[in-house]
Design a protein around this motif. Structure first.
Motif, short mmCIF file in Angstrom:
data_model
loop_
_atom_site.label_atom_id
_atom_site.label_comp_id
_atom_site.label_asym_id
_atom_site.label_seq_id
_atom_site.Cartn_x
_atom_site.Cartn_y
_atom_site.Cartn_z
N MET A 1 65.28 -45.54 -17.26
CA MET A 1 64.40 -45.78 -16.12
C MET A 1 64.05 -44.49 -15.40
N ALA A 2 64.98 -43.54 -15.37
CA ALA A 2 64.74 -42.29 -14.65
C ALA A 2 63.91 -41.31 -15.45
N VAL A 3 64.05 -41.35 -16.78
CA VAL A 3 63.40 -40.34 -17.62
C VAL A 3 62.01 -40.78 -18.07
N VAL A 4 61.89 -42.04 -18.50
CA VAL A 4 60.61 -42.53 -19.03
C VAL A 4 59.58 -42.63 -17.91
N GLY A 5 58.36 -42.25 -18.23
CA GLY A 5 57.28 -42.32 -17.24
C GLY A 5 57.37 -41.19 -16.23
N ASP A 6 56.83 -41.44 -15.04
CA ASP A 6 56.82 -40.41 -14.01
C ASP A 6 58.08 -40.41 -13.16
N GLY A 7 59.00 -41.34 -13.41
CA GLY A 7 60.25 -41.38 -12.67
C GLY A 7 60.12 -41.92 -11.26
N ASP A 8 58.96 -42.43 -10.93
CA ASP A 8 58.75 -42.95 -9.57
C ASP A 8 59.26 -44.39 -9.50
N VAL A 9 60.58 -44.52 -9.41
CA VAL A 9 61.24 -45.83 -9.44
C VAL A 9 61.95 -46.04 -8.11
N GLY A 10 61.66 -47.17 -7.47
CA GLY A 10 62.27 -47.47 -6.19
C GLY A 10 63.72 -47.92 -6.33
N LEU A 11 64.43 -47.95 -5.21
CA LEU A 11 65.84 -48.34 -5.21
C LEU A 11 66.02 -49.75 -5.75
N GLU A 12 65.19 -50.69 -5.32
CA GLU A 12 65.38 -52.08 -5.73
C GLU A 12 65.15 -52.25 -7.23
N THR A 13 64.23 -51.47 -7.79
CA THR A 13 64.03 -51.53 -9.24
C THR A 13 65.25 -51.01 -9.97
N PHE A 14 65.85 -49.95 -9.44
CA PHE A 14 67.10 -49.45 -10.02
C PHE A 14 68.21 -50.49 -9.90
N VAL A 15 68.26 -51.18 -8.77
CA VAL A 15 69.27 -52.22 -8.59
C VAL A 15 69.12 -53.31 -9.66
N SER A 16 67.90 -53.67 -9.96
CA SER A 16 67.65 -54.66 -11.00
C SER A 16 68.19 -54.16 -12.34
N GLY A 17 68.00 -52.85 -12.61
CA GLY A 17 68.48 -52.29 -13.87
C GLY A 17 69.99 -52.18 -13.96
N THR A 18 70.64 -51.77 -12.86
CA THR A 18 72.09 -51.59 -12.89
C THR A 18 72.85 -52.91 -12.81
N SER A 19 72.26 -53.91 -12.20
CA SER A 19 72.97 -55.18 -12.03
C SER A 19 72.76 -56.15 -13.19
N THR A 20 71.76 -55.92 -14.02
CA THR A 20 71.51 -56.83 -15.14
C THR A 20 72.66 -56.83 -16.16
N PRO A 21 73.12 -55.66 -16.66
CA PRO A 21 74.28 -55.69 -17.56
C PRO A 21 75.51 -56.30 -16.89
N LEU A 22 75.65 -56.04 -15.60
CA LEU A 22 76.79 -56.58 -14.85
C LEU A 22 76.74 -58.11 -14.82
N ALA A 23 75.57 -58.66 -14.49
CA ALA A 23 75.44 -60.11 -14.40
C ALA A 23 75.61 -60.78 -15.75
N MET A 24 75.26 -60.09 -16.82
CA MET A 24 75.35 -60.68 -18.16
C MET A 24 76.78 -60.66 -18.70
N LEU A 25 77.52 -59.56 -18.46
CA LEU A 25 78.81 -59.37 -19.12
C LEU A 25 80.02 -59.58 -18.23
N LEU A 26 79.89 -59.38 -16.91
CA LEU A 26 81.04 -59.52 -16.03
C LEU A 26 81.62 -60.94 -16.04
#
Length: 264
Positions: free
Chosen positions: A58-83
């Motif tokens: 998410m940080a490298v691909v594209g222009d890197g203009d990613v908001g906090l909530e979008t990052f939260v969606s990315g970091t919490s998805t593996p957590l919600a699936m596997l925890l």
């Protein structure tokens, strides 16, 4: 006084100061059992690797203009699936790891053990979700400093939806573990059944209006999309949660309460 009366009086004297196990102590024991196993440690490693990979992409691909909530969606998805698998492992360990006899001997009130497992599962889910938000904040700070991204620290409905679904999935893990009392069976059902339901929902379009009422993944789509949830959408989520979380939990509680506690 007869010998029997003397023995009874002696027993009361010896055990009169004994008190039931406090629920707080029982919860701490369940929390330790939940987190302090080799399988859980490896699962945390997998979650950490997946989270790092998602954040990096998410940080490298594209222009890197990613908001906090979008990052939260990315970091919490593996957590919600596997925890939730952690909750399954901790629950089924009473039978697969032969700890059930000890647990229910030390605390014969079986329902209190179930409540302790639910509290620890929800607590772990919320605790690790906070960690996921912290990782997302660090990632957003990194793209601001390294890629000149615009600062967007807002958190809204998407974050709240991810937190709620994490809690629901953790309770579902406990419910499947109690209902099946088998580690492989509970994990397979938790991972495979939603996949099959999603595939069927995509193929059987004639039931498009029915699936949100019976499929938890479909019912959670509006919530995880960060949009406004109307009364019908909340009702669909509630009904689907009752089917896939409430019903297995009820079955599991009945099995624990009425079944014979024995090792597998």
């Amino acid at each position: 006084m007869t010998a029997v009366q003397q023995a009874a009086a002696s027993t009361r004297t010896r055990h009169g100061d004994l008190k039931p196990v406090p629920f707080s102590r029982l919860t701490l024991f369940e929390w330790r059992k939940q987190l302090d196993t080799r399988a859980v440690r490896w699962l945390f490693v997998v979650i950490a690797v997946l989270t790092a990979g998602v954040v990096t992409v998410m940080a490298v691909v594209g222009d890197g203009d990613v908001g906090l909530e979008t990052f939260v969606s990315g970091t919490s998805t593996p957590l919600a699936m596997l925890l939730p698998i952690v909750a399954i492992l901790a629950t089924t360990a009473e039978w697969s790891q032969r700890t059930g006899l000890t647990t229910f001997t030390l605390e014969p009130r079986r329902l209190r053990v179930v409540w302790a497992k639910l509290v620890t599962a929800v607590g772990s889910g919320l605790g690790f979700f906070v960690v996921a938000v912290g990782i997302a904040a660090l990632a957003h700070l990194a793209v601001i400093g390294l890629r000149d991204a615009d600062a967007d620290w807002g958190l809204g409905a998407l974050t709240a939806g991810m937190a709620l679904m994490t809690v629901i999935y953790m309770v579902q893990g406990v419910a499947f573990g109690l209902a099946l009392m088998s580690t492989p069976g509970a994990i397979v059902v938790y991972l495979v059944v939603p996949t099959i339901m999603g595939a069927v929902a995509g193929l059987v379009t004639a039931w498009a209006e029915v699936w949100p009422w019976v499929d938890l993944s479909t019912a959670s789509i509006p919530l995880l999309a960060g949009g406004d949830m109307g009364g019908e959408q909340w009702a669909q989520l509630l009904v689907a949660a009752l089917i896939w979380v409430g019903l297995p939990l009820l079955v599991g509680i009945l099995r624990v309460q009425r079944g014979e506690i024995k090792t597998a």
